[in-house]
Design a protein around this motif. Structure first.
Motif, PDB file in Angstrom:
ATOM      1  N   ASN A 139      34.712 -29.864  59.087  1.00 35.08           N
ATOM      2  CA  ASN A 139      35.247 -31.075  58.841  1.00 35.08           C
ATOM      3  C   ASN A 139      34.535 -31.788  57.586  1.00 35.08           C
ATOM      4  O   ASN A 139      34.720 -32.716  57.332  1.00 35.08           O
ATOM      5  CB  ASN A 139      34.707 -32.031  60.188  1.00 35.08           C
ATOM      6  CG  ASN A 139      35.735 -31.632  61.463  1.00 35.08           C
ATOM      7  OD1 ASN A 139      36.637 -30.844  61.354  1.00 35.08           O
ATOM      8  ND2 ASN A 139      35.255 -32.394  62.432  1.00 35.08           N
ATOM      9  N   LYS A 140      34.236 -30.874  56.873  1.00 38.54           N
ATOM     10  CA  LYS A 140      33.644 -31.279  55.285  1.00 38.54           C
ATOM     11  C   LYS A 140      32.802 -32.314  55.350  1.00 38.54           C
ATOM     12  O   LYS A 140      32.869 -33.237  54.480  1.00 38.54           O
ATOM     13  CB  LYS A 140      34.796 -31.627  54.546  1.00 38.54           C
ATOM     14  CG  LYS A 140      35.850 -30.299  54.427  1.00 38.54           C
ATOM     15  CD  LYS A 140      36.551 -30.086  53.172  1.00 38.54           C
ATOM     16  CE  LYS A 140      37.485 -28.726  53.037  1.00 38.54           C
ATOM     17  NZ  LYS A 140      37.327 -28.096  54.400  1.00 38.54           N
ATOM     18  N   CYS A 141      31.858 -32.216  56.302  1.00 36.80           N
ATOM     19  CA  CYS A 141      30.699 -33.531  56.453  1.00 36.80           C
ATOM     20  C   CYS A 141      29.402 -33.166  55.447  1.00 36.80           C
ATOM     21  O   CYS A 141      29.245 -32.082  55.249  1.00 36.80           O
ATOM     22  CB  CYS A 141      30.223 -33.751  57.858  1.00 36.80           C
ATOM     23  SG  CYS A 141      31.639 -34.177  59.004  1.00 36.80           S
ATOM     24  N   ASP A 142      28.975 -34.079  55.432  1.00 38.51           N
ATOM     25  CA  ASP A 142      27.682 -33.887  54.302  1.00 38.51           C
ATOM     26  C   ASP A 142      26.620 -33.674  55.511  1.00 38.51           C
ATOM     27  O   ASP A 142      25.834 -34.652  55.915  1.00 38.51           O
ATOM     28  CB  ASP A 142      27.357 -35.035  53.605  1.00 38.51           C
ATOM     29  CG  ASP A 142      26.381 -34.896  52.591  1.00 38.51           C
ATOM     30  OD1 ASP A 142      25.633 -33.890  52.667  1.00 38.51           O
ATOM     31  OD2 ASP A 142      26.154 -35.790  51.619  1.00 38.51           O
ATOM     32  N   ILE A 143      26.520 -32.443  55.718  1.00 43.60           N
ATOM     33  CA  ILE A 143      25.653 -32.005  56.724  1.00 43.60           C
ATOM     34  C   ILE A 143      24.138 -32.405  56.677  1.00 43.60           C
ATOM     35  O   ILE A 143      23.565 -32.803  57.740  1.00 43.60           O
ATOM     36  CB  ILE A 143      26.031 -30.377  57.186  1.00 43.60           C
ATOM     37  CG1 ILE A 143      27.251 -30.102  57.504  1.00 43.60           C
ATOM     38  CG2 ILE A 143      24.801 -29.677  58.219  1.00 43.60           C
ATOM     39  CD1 ILE A 143      27.459 -28.461  57.775  1.00 43.60           C
ATOM     40  N   ASP A 144      23.459 -32.002  55.566  1.00 46.90           N
ATOM     41  CA  ASP A 144      22.114 -32.271  55.581  1.00 46.90           C
ATOM     42  C   ASP A 144      21.900 -33.799  55.394  1.00 46.90           C
ATOM     43  O   ASP A 144      20.689 -34.203  55.786  1.00 46.90           O
ATOM     44  CB  ASP A 144      21.602 -31.605  54.426  1.00 46.90           C
ATOM     45  CG  ASP A 144      21.383 -30.011  54.433  1.00 46.90           C
ATOM     46  OD1 ASP A 144      21.205 -29.789  55.986  1.00 46.90           O
ATOM     47  OD2 ASP A 144      21.127 -29.348  53.515  1.00 46.90           O
ATOM     48  N   LYS A 145      22.861 -34.519  55.164  1.00 48.18           N
ATOM     49  CA  LYS A 145      22.463 -35.829  54.689  1.00 48.18           C
ATOM     50  C   LYS A 145      23.699 -36.724  55.329  1.00 48.18           C
ATOM     51  O   LYS A 145      24.461 -37.453  54.718  1.00 48.18           O
ATOM     52  CB  LYS A 145      22.515 -36.366  53.341  1.00 48.18           C
ATOM     53  CG  LYS A 145      21.278 -35.408  52.668  1.00 48.18           C
ATOM     54  CD  LYS A 145      21.314 -36.165  51.330  1.00 48.18           C
ATOM     55  CE  LYS A 145      20.611 -35.036  50.465  1.00 48.18           C
ATOM     56  NZ  LYS A 145      21.718 -34.291  49.338  1.00 48.18           N
ATOM     57  N   PRO A 146      23.529 -36.960  56.728  1.00 45.73           N
ATOM     58  CA  PRO A 146      24.764 -37.400  57.572  1.00 45.73           C
ATOM     59  C   PRO A 146      24.772 -39.044  57.123  1.00 45.73           C
ATOM     60  O   PRO A 146      23.764 -39.450  56.890  1.00 45.73           O
ATOM     61  CB  PRO A 146      24.587 -37.123  58.902  1.00 45.73           C
ATOM     62  CG  PRO A 146      23.359 -36.483  59.145  1.00 45.73           C
ATOM     63  CD  PRO A 146      22.738 -36.016  57.845  1.00 45.73           C
TER      64      PRO A 146
END
Ligand code: M6R
Length: 605
Positions: free
Chosen positions: A588-595
């Protein structure tokens, strides 16, 4: 919730500070800034957005130069994320620049007084009162002014200060927010945590509450509010710079998931003597307590839920769990016969610190399970057990959680033996089962490719339910939180037996239900819950233990994890759920390390 860094040396400070800010960005990432002192001038660049925005602006700014400076990455508390609210904050005359992590609780009162005296404020932050106070009180003696200014502040602060009259020197002060000083060769640092400067030095000094530091390239002086010099012990960080870098992984979260077998091993091994779990060094008289209260926040709380069930089962002592953010408002029944166990990866969580204070006020002993050595929580507790997970950078905890769970297993086994609930033979057997867990975790990681495919299949779901019973339910809570926080998909965790009391109304055609079916004594029960949701059109992804054939006829998809002692499965079964959250978020192309909206250390209420 913010990250601060300061540097004084003989090389250009810009890149060192910007690099440090990138490493600190997990502490907050809605705006960032840097100020460098060049002779008698302080130049500053700051902007909303992530540190990369700042880097681009700082690179383009030729005036931004000097061997000494401060930097900040922010998680907004007072005032929206904006250029003007970003730190550093500078006094109108350009004499001072400051960075701050913490909250100044009496900022409104100070601001009103200064406004009456004609001081003009630019930002909406609580922090700005500090720089305005410095400027207001300044009489040419920065140390005196710093002490006077901080004496006016109520709340928490880790503070970094530049003063034009003291070129080459950075000042720091701290109360209730973390600040560590790095000792380099011909250069020195301060920062919110060691990750900011670990690539330059591993030698550190911990600044304590109420202490001040004057730091130049070749000298560090620590003093108290009477200007009395304080001799401090140096400490050497044992982990390597690679531990705080991605080392080829796309995200810290994936790296940290993969590090779990090693982290579990590092946490288990030092606590085993003669093949038996041993916490004798804690000097806890466990027989003194008639109940245990476990308190923490977020994932650490969910680790506590696993620990509650295992301790109660093995020790036959009453264990209650309570989220730390609520504990102090309930006037909880705690006394000197209560052992309060607090759990925290960062050791900085404000709500957990408040819970410790509440517990101590009521006369209880506090045992902390903490990852960050020397952190506030580690220092406040009467007994501290470290989880040797190494630095955890991704905002979503993974190895932090599993090592907490492992410590709780070990504590449960040790306490059960001390309380006479298990004999030596059982102690040896349970210890053996715990020692097997790193290998089980390693084998669980083999599911990586399969989980990735399942995430490809299910990543577009709008809402995902997790169901389980007893210990599996505690794991569901954590699996669901992982998914929510990094993929932003709505998710709920339910004790499977509770579904029919309301939530089953939300089960409809195509709803994904992740059914955790690893606690085998309750297998038939959870299978019947799986049948109930299937009958209402749900798709079921089941997590079960190797050898379970029955589950294949019930679920749409199955992940099998290696078998361990049924009491200790949580440390294994959470791993596929972590990977599932990770790959769903990646799809879902989320900013995984910095939600979005989150930060690693939650140092505000
Ligand atoms: O540092 P702590 O363990 O005290 O943090 C507690 C929670 O804030 C933390 O576990 C949070 O829920 C994580 N983002 C979960 O991944």
């Amino acid at each position: 919730m913010c990250g601060i860094i300061g540097f004084s040396g003989s090389t250009d400070a810009k890149n060192i500070i910007l690099d440090g800010l990138k490493r600190l960005e997990y502490r907050g990432y809605d705006s960032a800034g840097i100020a460098l002192q060049n002779g008698n001038v302080i130049n500053m660049v700051k902007t909303s957005g992530k540190v990369d925005n700042l880097v681009a602006m700082a690179d383009a700014d030729t005036k931004l130069a000097g061997n000494c400076g401060i930097g900040h990455t922010r998680w907004a508390t007072h005032g929206v994320p904006s250029d003007v609210n970003a730190h550093p904050h500078m006094s109108a005359d350009g004499k001072f620049a400051i960075v701050h992590n913490g909250i100044i609780e009496n900022h409104a009162e100070i601001k009103n007084k200064l406004i009456q005296k004609g001081v003009k404020f630019l930002s909406e932050t609580d922090t700005e009162v500090i720089v305005q106070l410095l400027d207001y009180y300044y009489d040419g003696d920065i140390k005196k002014t710093l002490v006077k200014t901080t004496s006016m502040l109520e709340g928490s602060y880790a503070l970094g200060v530049l003063c034009v009259d003291n070129p080459g020197t950075i000042y720091a002060a701290k109360v209730s927010s973390p600040l560590i000083i790095g000792i380099g060769a011909g250069e020195n640092y301060f920062a919110s945590d060691i990750t900011a400067f670990i690539s330059h030095t591993k030698n550190v000094i911990d600044l304590e509450d109420g202490e001040f530091a004057e730091i130049s390239a070749d000298k560090i002086t620590i003093f108290d509010h009477n200007f009395k010099e304080i001799k401090k012990e140096e400490r050497k960080i044992t982990w390597d710079v690679a531990a705080a870098e991605k080392s080829g992984y796309e995200h810290f979260m994936l790296k940290e998931i993969m590090e779990q077998p090693a982290a579990l091993k590092a946490t288990i091994e030092p606590r085993i003597k003669d093949n038996k779990v041993n916490f004798d060094e804690l000097n806890i008289d466990i027989k003194k307590y008639d109940r245990i209260l476990m308190t923490a926040c977020g994932s650490a709380y969910y680790a506590g839920c696993v620990g509650r069930d295992v301790i109660e089962k093995l020790c036959r002592i009453h264990v209650h769990t309570e989220v730390a953010s609520e504990l102090r408002y309930r006037d909880p029944m705690i006394d000197e016969k209560t052992l309060v166990i607090v759990i925290s990866q960062s050791g900085e969580t404000a709500d957990t610190i408040a819970a410790i204070k509440e517990a101590k006020n009521k006369g209880a002993d506090v045992m902390a399970i903490v990852n960050v050595v020397g952190s506030a929580i580690a220092k406040l507790a009467d007994f501290t057990i470290y989880t040797w997970a190494g630095p955890e950078i991704a905002v979503a905890t993974t190895k932090g959680y599993t090592t907490q769970v492992i410590v709780l297993y070990m504590f449960a086994v040790w306490a059960a033996y001390k309380l006479g609930r298990i004999d030596e033979k059982q102690l040896l057997e349970l210890t053996k089962d715990i020692k097997r867990l790193p290998e089980r975790a390693q084998r669980t990681l083999d599911l990586n490719t399969k989980v990735k495919k399942l995430a490809d299949k299910y990543h577009e779901k709008q809402s995902i339910f997790f169901i389980g019973r007893y210990l599996d339910y505690a794991v569901c809570l954590e699996g669901s939180l992982k998914l929510k926080e990094i993929s932003y998909i709505h998710s709920e965790a339910y004790a499977a037996g509770e579904l029919k009391h309301g939530t089953i109304a939300l089960i409809e055609e195509g709803r994904l239900v992740v059914a955790v079916c690893c606690y085998e004594p309750l297998l038939d029960k959870i299978i019947s819950n799986v049948q109930q949701v299937k009958a209402r059109g749900a798709q079921v992804l089941a997590l079960a233990v190797e050898g379970n054939k029955k589950i294949f006829t019930e679920a749409d998809d199955v992940l099998l994890v290696p078998k361990a002692n049924e009491l200790f499965m949580a440390a294994v079964e959470i791993i596929p759920l972590q990977l599932f959250a990770y790959y769903v978020a990646k799809n879902n192309k989320c900013d995984i390390d910095k939600p979005k909206n989150l930060a690693k250390s939650v140092t505000v209420e």
